[in-house]
Design a protein around this motif. Sequence first.
Motif, PDB file in Angstrom:
ATOM      1  N   ILE A   1     -28.697  24.788  11.700  1.00  0.00           N
ATOM      2  CA  ILE A   1     -27.973  23.693  12.358  1.00  0.00           C
ATOM      3  C   ILE A   1     -28.580  23.399  13.720  1.00  0.00           C
ATOM      4  N   TYR A   2     -28.894  24.438  14.463  1.00  0.00           N
ATOM      5  CA  TYR A   2     -29.456  24.221  15.791  1.00  0.00           C
ATOM      6  C   TYR A   2     -30.829  23.567  15.720  1.00  0.00           C
ATOM      7  N   LEU A   3     -31.689  24.067  14.858  1.00  0.00           N
ATOM      8  CA  LEU A   3     -33.055  23.552  14.804  1.00  0.00           C
ATOM      9  C   LEU A   3     -33.109  22.099  14.341  1.00  0.00           C
ATOM     10  N   TRP A   4     -32.253  21.718  13.416  1.00  0.00           N
ATOM     11  CA  TRP A   4     -32.388  20.418  12.758  1.00  0.00           C
ATOM     12  C   TRP A   4     -31.413  19.371  13.267  1.00  0.00           C
ATOM     13  N   HIS A   5     -30.478  19.716  14.132  1.00  0.00           N
ATOM     14  CA  HIS A   5     -29.427  18.751  14.438  1.00  0.00           C
ATOM     15  C   HIS A   5     -29.943  17.529  15.184  1.00  0.00           C
ATOM     16  N   ASN A   6     -30.890  17.687  16.087  1.00  0.00           N
ATOM     17  CA  ASN A   6     -31.374  16.520  16.831  1.00  0.00           C
ATOM     18  C   ASN A   6     -32.212  15.597  15.956  1.00  0.00           C
ATOM     19  N   LEU A   7     -32.989  16.173  15.064  1.00  0.00           N
ATOM     20  CA  LEU A   7     -33.738  15.325  14.127  1.00  0.00           C
ATOM     21  C   LEU A   7     -32.769  14.593  13.198  1.00  0.00           C
ATOM     22  N   ALA A   8     -31.681  15.255  12.817  1.00  0.00           N
ATOM     23  CA  ALA A   8     -30.669  14.601  11.990  1.00  0.00           C
ATOM     24  C   ALA A   8     -29.975  13.480  12.763  1.00  0.00           C
ATOM     25  N   ILE A   9     -29.723  13.693  14.052  1.00  0.00           N
ATOM     26  CA  ILE A   9     -29.123  12.632  14.868  1.00  0.00           C
ATOM     27  C   ILE A   9     -30.040  11.417  14.912  1.00  0.00           C
ATOM     28  N   THR A  10     -31.336  11.655  15.086  1.00  0.00           N
ATOM     29  CA  THR A  10     -32.290  10.552  15.105  1.00  0.00           C
ATOM     30  C   THR A  10     -32.299   9.808  13.771  1.00  0.00           C
ATOM     31  N   ALA A  11     -32.119  10.540  12.680  1.00  0.00           N
ATOM     32  CA  ALA A  11     -32.156   9.926  11.355  1.00  0.00           C
ATOM     33  C   ALA A  11     -30.918   9.084  11.058  1.00  0.00           C
ATOM     34  N   THR A  12     -29.871   9.194  11.883  1.00  0.00           N
ATOM     35  CA  THR A  12     -28.699   8.351  11.649  1.00  0.00           C
ATOM     36  C   THR A  12     -28.946   6.903  12.050  1.00  0.00           C
ATOM     37  N   ALA A  13     -29.945   6.653  12.903  1.00  0.00           N
ATOM     38  CA  ALA A  13     -30.186   5.294  13.411  1.00  0.00           C
ATOM     39  C   ALA A  13     -30.448   4.291  12.290  1.00  0.00           C
ATOM     40  N   PRO A  14     -31.370   4.568  11.340  1.00  0.00           N
ATOM     41  CA  PRO A  14     -31.592   3.580  10.282  1.00  0.00           C
ATOM     42  C   PRO A  14     -30.380   3.388   9.378  1.00  0.00           C
TER      43      PRO A  14
END
Length: 548
Positions: free
Chosen positions: A456-469
């Motif tokens: 969760i820690y490693l991937w959460h910011n990349l997942a946040i970025t992926a919400t944009a599209p």
Amino acid sequence: MTHGQTDGTGPGPEPEERYAHPYPGHPGHAAEPLPYADHTGRHPQPRYAAYTGQDTGAPYPGHGGQDAGTPYADHAAQDARTPYADHAAQNARTPYAGQGQGSRTPYDRTGPGARTSYAGDGQGAGSPYPGHGQDARTPQTEPVPGAGAAPTAAPAEAARKPGRDRYLDLLRSVALVRVVAYHCFGWAWLTVVFPSMGVMFALAGSLMARSLERPAASVIRGRIRRLLPPLWAFAAVALVLLFAGGWDPSQDPDQDGAWGWAALVNYVFPFGAPPFPAEAGAPVDWLEPSWADQAVGPLWYLRAYLWFVIASPLLLWAFRRAPWPTLLAPLLLTAVVGTGVLTIPGETGEAVTDFAVYGACWVLGFAHHDGLLQRIPRYVSVSLASLVMAFGLWWASAHPGPEGWDLNGIPLAQATWSFGFVVILLQYSPSWRELPGRLAKWDGLVTLSNNRAVTIYLWHNLAITATAPVIDLAYRLPFMESDRASAALDSTSNVWMFALVWPLLALAVLAVGWVEDVAAKRRPRLWPARPGRPAGRRGRAPAAPHRG
């Protein structure tokens, strides 16, 4: 800090502790079987009187029919519902330790720190002194024939059943949610409401102190082994995206020429913060130029965690010989390196500052494990902690950071506020065997988040970025053509981001979360929402700054 700010609770990396270990993270509970105990938690040959607590004919209930004049006769008032409720085994210096065992008791150090009064507090609601050594892992004795009527075996098995300290698990889960919320909304006040970084370092420090009852070298190897494979899985994706976007470390102005390539070793072993460009290209349109700063920036936490792990044997040795100087030294160091009195340039300076800011919280974990906090009257510790926190807020008001009251940019305020906050949390630690009341319905999610904290820690910011599209697709809906509808979506985009990031994190857990199990030598599972068994042993942190 130039490497950005990560609100991270980070790995914590503590679901790295196996669920098969009873009460991972609970202070004072060594991972190895305790003396005189087999793997069932019972003494094959009871040395002293039986601890049945059931013989109502005995002059002192709980003595199992033993003569009151017999040395080491069982202490009274064990929970009647627990047939083999743990015998005292507390240190002789502890008030009420062993409830009458005296200094001759051979079963030393079973509570959270052998020197703790009422050690194990909170574990046995039915006993006069709840939790007096009632932990399921503490050695228990077989009943002596004729010592009293033994109840059914079911409660005894329940008492021995492995478990976790759910209060500490809940703290870790709350910290992870706060990390994600901070990176979605960027609210500076969240760093005051719940300083997740300090909490996570304190939990990790307590776990480390417990583990260091074993040889230090093997403990450090185990911690590193559990940390690296999840990092490698993330680094593989991040580096592919960086190189596909045209990043050349040797040409990066933030790197030192050809040494930029050498710095990539920190993606393999994070003794330093892994490098990344301030603005990066990407092979996909939905990644913003700042995606690398948001996604890779939080990896500084792994460097800080690794430094603490390696330094822990020395820190614990110093703490047990001079607890107060060791506990307060990081705060004094922060006052020097975190206020500009002494400036250390570059990555080294950032690493030293991080070590100083969160070092006191890490050592507080030692204090929690060894029972130091429990020996201090609660009103004293809470009052002093409040004064330290008040100083932190005063310093933040007088020395605001780049983001105002965001404590991530104010090292001394972060260190003092987090320190006081953690003292209070650990002082009131109830040590739950299971989540109480309405919290019980969150048990599965708490278990899942603890088992997948690193993922969760490693991937959460990349997942946040992926919400944009995904949010952009909403603008194409027919009813979104009006200016009013578009403005409403604009004003609530962060809310939608927070809502959408959790399904994406669920996908990350399913795709790569099992790597944590492999790293910890557990049986791989896709969705570990329930405690599992180790593979080899059957039955057994927005577009906001990166720190938090």
